[in-house]
Motif scaffolding. Structure first.
Motif, PDB file in Angstrom:
ATOM      1  N   VAL A  33       0.858  -1.195   0.000  1.00 65.43           N
ATOM      2  CA  VAL A  33       0.000   0.000   0.000  1.00 65.43           C
ATOM      3  C   VAL A  33       0.893   1.243   0.000  1.00 65.43           C
ATOM      4  CG1 VAL A  33      -1.840   1.217   1.246  1.00 65.43           C
ATOM      5  CG2 VAL A  33      -1.665  -1.280   1.413  1.00 65.43           C
ATOM      6  N   GLY A  39       8.938   3.632  -4.253  1.00 68.43           N
ATOM      7  CA  GLY A  39      10.328   4.033  -4.014  1.00 68.43           C
ATOM      8  C   GLY A  39      10.486   4.909  -2.776  1.00 68.43           C
ATOM      9  N   GLY A 159       7.991   5.342   6.894  1.00 66.84           N
ATOM     10  CA  GLY A 159       9.086   6.299   6.708  1.00 66.84           C
ATOM     11  C   GLY A 159       9.066   7.521   7.583  1.00 66.84           C
ATOM     12  N   SER A 178      14.612  19.749   2.513  1.00 67.64           N
ATOM     13  CA  SER A 178      15.282  19.040   1.409  1.00 67.64           C
ATOM     14  C   SER A 178      14.283  18.753   0.281  1.00 67.64           C
ATOM     15  CB  SER A 178      15.926  17.750   1.912  1.00 67.64           C
ATOM     16  OG  SER A 178      14.972  16.922   2.550  1.00 67.64           O
ATOM     17  N   LEU A 182      15.315  19.984  -3.513  1.00 68.31           N
ATOM     18  CA  LEU A 182      15.574  18.999  -4.573  1.00 68.31           C
ATOM     19  C   LEU A 182      14.746  19.272  -5.825  1.00 68.31           C
ATOM     20  CD1 LEU A 182      15.834  15.716  -2.474  1.00 68.31           C
ATOM     21  CD2 LEU A 182      17.658  16.789  -3.793  1.00 68.31           C
ATOM     22  N   TYR A 291       6.968   9.160  10.361  1.00 70.25           N
ATOM     23  CA  TYR A 291       5.680   9.551   9.803  1.00 70.25           C
ATOM     24  C   TYR A 291       4.629   8.462  10.029  1.00 70.25           C
ATOM     25  CZ  TYR A 291       2.087  11.202   6.725  1.00 70.25           C
ATOM     26  OH  TYR A 291       0.883  11.640   6.241  1.00 70.25           O
ATOM     27  N   LEU A 295      -2.238   6.413   9.640  1.00 69.06           N
ATOM     28  CA  LEU A 295      -1.993   4.983   9.876  1.00 69.06           C
ATOM     29  C   LEU A 295      -2.910   4.417  10.952  1.00 69.06           C
ATOM     30  CD1 LEU A 295       0.054   2.782   9.011  1.00 69.06           C
ATOM     31  CD2 LEU A 295       1.411   3.454  10.988  1.00 69.06           C
ATOM     32  N   ILE A 330       9.378  -1.253  10.515  1.00 65.43           N
ATOM     33  CA  ILE A 330      10.807  -1.166  10.176  1.00 65.43           C
ATOM     34  C   ILE A 330      11.105   0.193   9.542  1.00 65.43           C
ATOM     35  CG2 ILE A 330      11.243  -3.652   9.827  1.00 65.43           C
ATOM     36  CD1 ILE A 330      10.836  -1.685   6.724  1.00 65.43           C
ATOM     37  N   GLY A 331      12.395   0.503   9.431  1.00 60.81           N
ATOM     38  CA  GLY A 331      12.825   1.700   8.697  1.00 60.81           C
ATOM     39  C   GLY A 331      12.688   2.983   9.498  1.00 60.81           C
ATOM     40  N   GLN A 338      18.418   6.140  10.298  1.00 57.84           N
ATOM     41  CA  GLN A 338      17.514   6.480   9.190  1.00 57.84           C
ATOM     42  C   GLN A 338      18.275   6.425   7.871  1.00 57.84           C
ATOM     43  OE1 GLN A 338      15.645  10.102  10.715  1.00 57.84           O
ATOM     44  NE2 GLN A 338      13.853   8.886  11.219  1.00 57.84           N
ATOM     45  N   LEU A 339      18.499   5.205   7.395  1.00 57.38           N
ATOM     46  CA  LEU A 339      19.204   4.995   6.130  1.00 57.38           C
ATOM     47  C   LEU A 339      18.436   3.973   5.309  1.00 57.38           C
ATOM     48  CD1 LEU A 339      22.903   4.797   7.366  1.00 57.38           C
ATOM     49  CD2 LEU A 339      21.888   6.626   6.004  1.00 57.38           C
TER      50      LEU A 339
HETATM   51  P1  FAD Z   1      10.399   5.923   3.109  1.00 56.12           P
HETATM   52  O1  FAD Z   1      11.411   5.821   2.054  1.00 56.12           O
HETATM   53  O2  FAD Z   1      10.176   7.258   3.725  1.00 56.12           O
HETATM   54  O3  FAD Z   1       9.033   5.387   2.464  1.00 56.12           O
HETATM   55  C1  FAD Z   1       7.825   5.424   3.160  1.00 56.12           C
HETATM   56  C2  FAD Z   1       6.682   5.471   2.167  1.00 56.12           C
HETATM   57  O4  FAD Z   1       5.469   5.223   2.865  1.00 56.12           O
HETATM   58  C3  FAD Z   1       6.510   6.826   1.499  1.00 56.12           C
HETATM   59  O5  FAD Z   1       6.435   6.667   0.113  1.00 56.12           O
HETATM   60  C4  FAD Z   1       5.193   7.355   2.062  1.00 56.12           C
HETATM   61  O6  FAD Z   1       4.514   8.164   1.148  1.00 56.12           O
HETATM   62  C5  FAD Z   1       4.442   6.058   2.340  1.00 56.12           C
HETATM   63  N1  FAD Z   1       3.395   6.173   3.365  1.00 56.12           N
HETATM   64  C6  FAD Z   1       3.471   6.812   4.557  1.00 56.12           C
HETATM   65  N2  FAD Z   1       2.334   6.618   5.258  1.00 56.12           N
HETATM   66  C7  FAD Z   1       1.524   5.846   4.491  1.00 56.12           C
HETATM   67  C8  FAD Z   1       0.227   5.295   4.674  1.00 56.12           C
HETATM   68  N3  FAD Z   1      -0.468   5.463   5.805  1.00 56.12           N
HETATM   69  N4  FAD Z   1      -0.303   4.582   3.655  1.00 56.12           N
HETATM   70  C9  FAD Z   1       0.380   4.359   2.514  1.00 56.12           C
HETATM   71  N5  FAD Z   1       1.629   4.839   2.302  1.00 56.12           N
HETATM   72  C10 FAD Z   1       2.190   5.567   3.284  1.00 56.12           C
HETATM   73  N6  FAD Z   1      19.667   7.141   2.973  1.00 56.12           N
HETATM   74  C11 FAD Z   1      20.717   6.419   2.514  1.00 56.12           C
HETATM   75  O7  FAD Z   1      20.858   5.249   2.887  1.00 56.12           O
HETATM   76  N7  FAD Z   1      21.624   6.961   1.660  1.00 56.12           N
HETATM   77  C12 FAD Z   1      21.534   8.239   1.222  1.00 56.12           C
HETATM   78  O8  FAD Z   1      22.373   8.691   0.449  1.00 56.12           O
HETATM   79  C13 FAD Z   1      20.438   9.018   1.669  1.00 56.12           C
HETATM   80  N8  FAD Z   1      20.282  10.290   1.245  1.00 56.12           N
HETATM   81  C14 FAD Z   1      19.195  10.995   1.646  1.00 56.12           C
HETATM   82  C15 FAD Z   1      19.055  12.300   1.174  1.00 56.12           C
HETATM   83  C16 FAD Z   1      17.961  13.052   1.567  1.00 56.12           C
HETATM   84  C17 FAD Z   1      17.816  14.462   1.047  1.00 56.12           C
HETATM   85  C18 FAD Z   1      16.977  12.484   2.425  1.00 56.12           C
HETATM   86  C19 FAD Z   1      15.767  13.274   2.834  1.00 56.12           C
HETATM   87  C20 FAD Z   1      17.119  11.193   2.901  1.00 56.12           C
HETATM   88  C21 FAD Z   1      18.231  10.445   2.520  1.00 56.12           C
HETATM   89  N9  FAD Z   1      18.424   9.143   2.981  1.00 56.12           N
HETATM   90  C22 FAD Z   1      19.509   8.417   2.558  1.00 56.12           C
HETATM   91  C23 FAD Z   1      17.490   8.513   3.941  1.00 56.12           C
HETATM   92  C24 FAD Z   1      16.542   7.535   3.204  1.00 56.12           C
HETATM   93  O9  FAD Z   1      15.854   8.221   2.199  1.00 56.12           O
HETATM   94  C25 FAD Z   1      15.581   6.932   4.222  1.00 56.12           C
HETATM   95  O10 FAD Z   1      16.300   6.385   5.291  1.00 56.12           O
HETATM   96  C26 FAD Z   1      14.744   5.828   3.563  1.00 56.12           C
HETATM   97  O11 FAD Z   1      13.999   6.316   2.478  1.00 56.12           O
HETATM   98  C27 FAD Z   1      13.803   5.195   4.597  1.00 56.12           C
HETATM   99  O12 FAD Z   1      13.078   4.178   3.992  1.00 56.12           O
HETATM  100  P2  FAD Z   1      11.653   3.706   4.543  1.00 56.12           P
HETATM  101  O13 FAD Z   1      11.274   2.550   3.673  1.00 56.12           O
HETATM  102  O14 FAD Z   1      11.719   3.514   5.997  1.00 56.12           O
HETATM  103  O15 FAD Z   1      10.657   4.933   4.306  1.00 56.12           O
END
Ligand code: FAD
Length: 476
Positions: A33, A39, A159, A178, A182, A291, A295, A330-331, A338-339
């Protein structure tokens, strides 16, 4: 009511979509979902767009030194619209790749906000507009406003978003996070960056590589406060040489418009002294917060409403299970590291646990990288951490100014440090600041995970001439 699933993943970032694939590989029927784009932050507002822009900035910077290596080109010009267009193409290509991965693995993707009703049900408020993929990717239920998915397990991977401290004036035009920077189609002449952490320093590197003015204001007593001290000191020196004005131990008080309304003033206190910096743009890079919007709502069961949280982050045990049995998280939403690669590894382990298998990925060994110029890569513990933990350790250091590849490619700054147990010589950590550090640091992650010693690594032939020869010199 839609089909019954074994696993519903909420959030399609690097944690969520990779976990969905892992679920399929373990024989589960999986739904994913997502309420924005496939991504997640990493692909759409984080790692990939940031590094795509950084790539252009670095080439621009390298071209400046062209004549000194016998290369004279026309004066390079930055075309930000083209940079943005290329960035969008890169993101689109990668999003399509994920969509096709979901299709190949027969993962049902539902676009909309996921709300956990109880241990076994997730409601998806379907978004009319689908982002990132075509209509045929949607399950049949897509024409409805909402769908309720029945499931055996739920994985929360929602995330994080930029954290914005309550600084008066932070909503003025020209003040961005950011996300905003971007997507910007042009460059600020001078950028003030509030926060000297990883994200702040990467943008400082981009702007300074492009020859634009940068001021960094960091509240703690050094930039990159979570990293090795020597690395932070060196980066500060290198950035200063590139005219980046860095203020540490400085607390921002307010942001105002300039008298003529054309610019911004950032007022801060540094060592008890009131100071101000002026610019046309301000980036707030003061961390990210978990975030969980949408949820858990009034519709959620009491047990779900009572899910353990700490300062907005979802709390889990070491198997990534939340306080509600069968619901995992997770994540970034769990705080911690937070990577992107940490989120992916945690997701795979969580799915293994759901499937009753061992969690095989060593999530205690997470390489962390900073894509500045020069790059930074760290893994395991530093000499200071070894001391703090009472571990007797030796630190070996190699200065990259003697490395052939570094000299021929004009990259001579930097060093590689290796921390090893002083008795067994088992490698405990490494800190690198040099060209390709972000690629090379994995060699030390492999060494730590496999309990290799300095001598084990020194047995290996490294190709010549390469930056990686520096690793061999460091462990010898
Ligand atoms: P996220 O990637 O945040 O994905 C979560 C997704 O869930 C989002 O698409 C969101 O829209 C969706 N969502 C949220 N709530 C709901 C809901 N209720 N229903 C449906 N969908 C929902 N990390 C690195 O390892 N290397 C890097 O070089 C790096 N550079 C970065 C540069 C910047 C500018 C930023 C901001 C971050 C960077 N990061 C980097 C950190 C990395 O982006 C995060 O650690 C990573 O994306 C976390 O992954 P995640 O799967 O936990 O969550």
């Amino acid at each position: 009511m839609a089909d019954k699933f074994d696993l519903v993943v909420i959030g399609a970032g690097p944690g969520g979509y990779e976990a969905a694939v892992e679920g399929v590989q373990k024989g589960m029927k999986v739904a994913l979902v997502e309420n924005r784009e496939l991504g997640g932050t990493c692909l759409n507002r984080g790692c990939i767009p940031a590094k795509t822009i950084l790539h252009t900035a670095e080439l621009y910077h390298e071209l400046q030194s062209g004549p000194s290596i016998g290369l004279t080109a026309r004066e390079p010009v930055i075309d930000m619209e083209m940079v943005q267009k290329r960035k969008d193409e890169v993101l689109e290509q990668l999003r399509k790749g994920i969509a096709s991965l979901m299709k190949t693995n027969r993962i049902s993707v539902f676009y909309g906000t996921g709300t956990i009703l109880d241990r076994e049900h997730v409601k998806v408020a379907l978004s009319g507009e689908k982002t990132g993929e075509k209509a045929e990717e949607q399950p049949d239920g897509q024409k409805q406003d909402q769908v309720v998915l029945e499931t055996g397990h739920i994985l929360i991977a929602t995330g994080s978003v930029p954290a914005c401290p309550p600084i008066p004036g932070s909503s003025l035009p020209g003040v961005v996070t950011s996300d905003g920077l971007l997507d910007k189609k042009d460059l600020f002449e001078h950028l003030i960056i509030i926060g000297g952490g990883v994200i702040g320093m990467e943008f400082a590197s981009v702007y300074s590589s492009l020859g634009h003015g940068v001021t960094v204001i960091e509240a703690l007593d050094r930039i990159l406060p979570t990293m090795d001290k020597e690395i932070a000191q060196n980066l500060k020196m290198i950035m200063k040489k590139r005219n980046v004005d860095i203020h540490t131990g400085a607390k921002v008080e307010e942001i105002l418009r300039t008298e003529d309304g054309a610019g911004l003033i950032c007022r801060y206190v540094e060592k008890d002294k009131p100071c101000e910096a002026r610019a046309d743009g301000i980036l707030i890079a003061a961390g990210r917060r978990a975030y969980t919007g949408g949820l858990i709502t009034d519709e959620s069961s009491q047990e779900v409403k009572d899910m353990a949280m700490e300062r907005g982050r979802i709390v889990t045990d070491e198997t990534y299970e939340t306080s509600v049995p069968g619901i995992y998280a997770i994540g970034d939403v769990t705080g911690g590291i937070q990577l992107a690669h940490a989120a992916t590894a945690q997701g795979r382990n969580a799915v293994a646990h759901m499937a009753g298998e061992n969690m095989v990925i060593r999530t205690d060994i997470v390489p962390s990288c900073v894509y500045t110029n020069p790059e930074i890569g760290c893994v395991g513990i530093s000499a200071d951490e070894a001391k703090a933990r009472g571990i007797e350790a030796v630190t070996k250091k190699y200065i990259m100014s003697a490395n052939g590849k570094s000299i021929l490619s004009q990259q001579e700054r930097g060093f590689i440090k290796v921390v090893a147990d002083s008795d067994s010589h088992r490698i405990l950590g490494a800190q690198m600041m040099c060209a390709r550090a972000t690629d090379m640091i994995s060699q030390f992650a492999v060494a730590i995970a496999n309990e290799l010693t300095l001598e084990d690594m020194a047995k290996v032939i490294f190709p010549h001439p390469t930056f990686s020869e520096g690793i061999l010199e460091a462990v010898r």
